[in-house]
Write a protein that holds these residues in place. Structure first.
Motif, PDB file in Angstrom:
ATOM      1  N   ALA A 136      36.284  41.580  33.034  1.00  0.00           N
ATOM      2  CA  ALA A 136      36.762  42.742  34.030  1.00  0.00           C
ATOM      3  C   ALA A 136      37.665  42.141  35.176  1.00  0.00           C
ATOM      4  N   ARG A 137      37.427  40.887  35.717  1.00  0.00           N
ATOM      5  CA  ARG A 137      38.235  40.450  36.484  1.00  0.00           C
ATOM      6  C   ARG A 137      39.511  40.132  36.198  1.00  0.00           C
ATOM      7  N   SER A 186      44.551  45.214  40.010  1.00  0.00           N
ATOM      8  CA  SER A 186      45.183  44.337  40.957  1.00  0.00           C
ATOM      9  C   SER A 186      45.934  43.194  40.500  1.00  0.00           C
ATOM     10  N   VAL A 187      45.133  42.750  39.218  1.00  0.00           N
ATOM     11  CA  VAL A 187      45.625  41.231  38.812  1.00  0.00           C
ATOM     12  C   VAL A 187      46.814  41.716  37.883  1.00  0.00           C
ATOM     13  N   GLY A 193      52.506  41.660  36.714  1.00  0.00           N
ATOM     14  CA  GLY A 193      53.554  42.431  36.320  1.00  0.00           C
ATOM     15  C   GLY A 193      54.745  42.317  37.238  1.00  0.00           C
ATOM     16  N   VAL A 194      54.622  42.533  38.388  1.00  0.00           N
ATOM     17  CA  VAL A 194      55.615  42.204  39.461  1.00  0.00           C
ATOM     18  C   VAL A 194      56.294  41.025  39.544  1.00  0.00           C
ATOM     19  N   PRO A 237      47.172  48.834  44.051  1.00  0.00           N
ATOM     20  CA  PRO A 237      48.394  48.598  43.365  1.00  0.00           C
ATOM     21  C   PRO A 237      48.354  50.049  42.636  1.00  0.00           C
ATOM     22  N   PRO A 238      49.720  50.618  42.652  1.00  0.00           N
ATOM     23  CA  PRO A 238      49.775  51.849  41.917  1.00  0.00           C
ATOM     24  C   PRO A 238      49.503  51.692  40.401  1.00  0.00           C
ATOM     25  N   LYS A 239      48.935  52.842  39.878  1.00  0.00           N
ATOM     26  CA  LYS A 239      48.209  52.656  38.517  1.00  0.00           C
ATOM     27  C   LYS A 239      49.298  52.262  37.346  1.00  0.00           C
ATOM     28  N   PRO A 240      50.587  52.879  37.511  1.00  0.00           N
ATOM     29  CA  PRO A 240      51.593  52.598  36.482  1.00  0.00           C
ATOM     30  C   PRO A 240      51.860  51.054  36.482  1.00  0.00           C
ATOM     31  N   LEU A 241      51.549  50.290  37.600  1.00  0.00           N
ATOM     32  CA  LEU A 241      52.005  48.795  37.255  1.00  0.00           C
ATOM     33  C   LEU A 241      50.942  48.053  36.463  1.00  0.00           C
ATOM     34  N   ALA A 242      49.873  48.542  36.242  1.00  0.00           N
ATOM     35  CA  ALA A 242      48.822  47.974  35.528  1.00  0.00           C
ATOM     36  C   ALA A 242      48.723  48.502  34.043  1.00  0.00           C
TER      37      ALA A 242
END
Length: 157
Positions: A101-102, A107-108, A113-114, A152-157
């Protein structure tokens, strides 16, 4: 310019060339963007899947792919931890679940991704969401090792 051709910089960042050029396009399209394009067709040259109306496909977002991707990512991380007897052999199933889960939290994934793939440059979404994504990306690219003040915006994860 074809939307499929616009995926080339992403493929270069990932070091992978997609056979089905539709997949990266769909995987980076937030529902807010397809709402803006409701009823439109994307011009997608260079592949045969989902072809209709002269090389155009209906505009879809990433939600169905996200379901599959989340399951695959959790499986892969769980398998890596489970098979790493040297480091995690003494972990209980509950402890492995917490570790997974971590590893796969938003956020991870958004930070990786960025920083590693510049995904923030490829997300297709509404203008208001672009502002949130760019703010998060700017913080992640300029501040290292500090807990983020921006979710973090959801689309980045």
């Amino acid at each position: 310019e074809s939307l499929v051709l616009s995926m080339q910089p992403l493929e270069e960042a990932l070091g992978y060339c997609f056979k089905n050029k539709w997949l990266p396009l769909q995987s980076l399209t937030h529902p807010s963007h397809t709402t803006l394009e409701h009823g439109r067709l994307w011009k997608c040259q260079g592949f045969n899947e989902r072809k209709n109306e002269g090389g155009k496909v209906a505009a879809y977002d990433y939600q169905r792919l996200e379901l599959l991707g989340d399951a695959i990512l959790s499986y892969l991380v769980t398998t890596q931890l489970f098979l790493n007897e040297k480091e995690y052999g003494s972990y209980t199933p509950e402890a492995i679940t917490v570790k997974v889960a971590r590893c796969v939290r938003n956020s991870v994934l958004a930070t990786v991704g960025v920083r590693k793939f510049s995904l923030h440059q490829h997300i297709r979404c509404s203008p208001s969401l672009i502002v949130q994504i760019e703010s998060f990306a700017l913080e992640k690219l300029t501040v290292v090792g500090k807990i983020s003040s921006i979710d973090p915006p959801k689309p980045l994860a």
